[in-house]
Design a protein around this motif. Sequence first.
Motif, PDB file in Angstrom:
ATOM      1  N   PRO A  29      -7.221   0.943  -5.940  1.00  0.00           N
ATOM      2  CA  PRO A  29      -5.770   0.841  -5.806  1.00  0.00           C
ATOM      3  C   PRO A  29      -5.020   2.169  -5.656  1.00  0.00           C
ATOM      4  O   PRO A  29      -3.871   2.167  -5.241  1.00  0.00           O
ATOM      5  N   TYR A  30      -5.663   3.287  -5.979  1.00  0.00           N
ATOM      6  CA  TYR A  30      -4.964   4.563  -5.897  1.00  0.00           C
ATOM      7  C   TYR A  30      -5.701   5.552  -5.008  1.00  0.00           C
ATOM      8  O   TYR A  30      -6.927   5.599  -4.981  1.00  0.00           O
ATOM      9  N   CYS A  31      -4.895   6.335  -4.295  1.00  0.00           N
ATOM     10  CA  CYS A  31      -5.427   7.300  -3.330  1.00  0.00           C
ATOM     11  C   CYS A  31      -4.863   8.681  -3.627  1.00  0.00           C
ATOM     12  O   CYS A  31      -3.716   8.813  -4.059  1.00  0.00           O
ATOM     13  N   ILE A  32      -5.658   9.691  -3.344  1.00  0.00           N
ATOM     14  CA  ILE A  32      -5.182  11.064  -3.382  1.00  0.00           C
ATOM     15  C   ILE A  32      -4.910  11.461  -1.938  1.00  0.00           C
ATOM     16  O   ILE A  32      -5.716  11.212  -1.050  1.00  0.00           O
ATOM     17  N   GLN A  33      -3.732  12.013  -1.720  1.00  0.00           N
ATOM     18  CA  GLN A  33      -3.334  12.419  -0.374  1.00  0.00           C
ATOM     19  C   GLN A  33      -3.289  13.938  -0.343  1.00  0.00           C
ATOM     20  O   GLN A  33      -2.463  14.563  -0.999  1.00  0.00           O
ATOM     21  N   GLN A  40      -7.899   9.882   0.417  1.00  0.00           N
ATOM     22  CA  GLN A  40      -9.138   9.350  -0.142  1.00  0.00           C
ATOM     23  C   GLN A  40      -8.803   8.343  -1.236  1.00  0.00           C
ATOM     24  O   GLN A  40      -8.264   8.707  -2.283  1.00  0.00           O
ATOM     25  N   CYS A  41      -9.123   7.096  -1.004  1.00  0.00           N
ATOM     26  CA  CYS A  41      -8.818   6.016  -1.947  1.00  0.00           C
ATOM     27  C   CYS A  41     -10.058   5.692  -2.764  1.00  0.00           C
ATOM     28  O   CYS A  41     -10.875   4.863  -2.369  1.00  0.00           O
ATOM     29  N   ILE A  61      -0.951   8.232  -4.399  1.00  0.00           N
ATOM     30  CA  ILE A  61      -0.187   7.116  -3.853  1.00  0.00           C
ATOM     31  C   ILE A  61      -0.950   5.816  -4.069  1.00  0.00           C
ATOM     32  O   ILE A  61      -2.148   5.829  -4.331  1.00  0.00           O
ATOM     33  N   ARG A  62      -0.242   4.706  -3.952  1.00  0.00           N
ATOM     34  CA  ARG A  62      -0.912   3.410  -3.955  1.00  0.00           C
ATOM     35  C   ARG A  62      -1.649   3.242  -2.644  1.00  0.00           C
ATOM     36  O   ARG A  62      -1.202   3.715  -1.603  1.00  0.00           O
TER      37      ARG A  62
END
Length: 71
Positions: A29-33, A40-41, A61-62
């Motif tokens: 459910p969470y990604c690093i941008q 990358q989720c 981000i979601r």
Amino acid sequence: MRQLLLTTLVAIAALGTSFQAADAAVKYPYCIQLGADNTQCSYKTLKQCRAAAAGLDADCIRNPKLDFSRA
């Protein structure tokens, strides 16, 4: 004996493939941008994502590929 060994190896290979496919199907459910083109989720919680992003020029981000409206 050789047939048994061959059968065992084929079974192990098949199991390994099914586990890889299951892992690939996980949607986190969470990604690093890390920039406009680098998302990358791979985080189960926002806290995990923020810990990974600490000290980096990154945002958490979601996952835009998941539908959160059905929660």
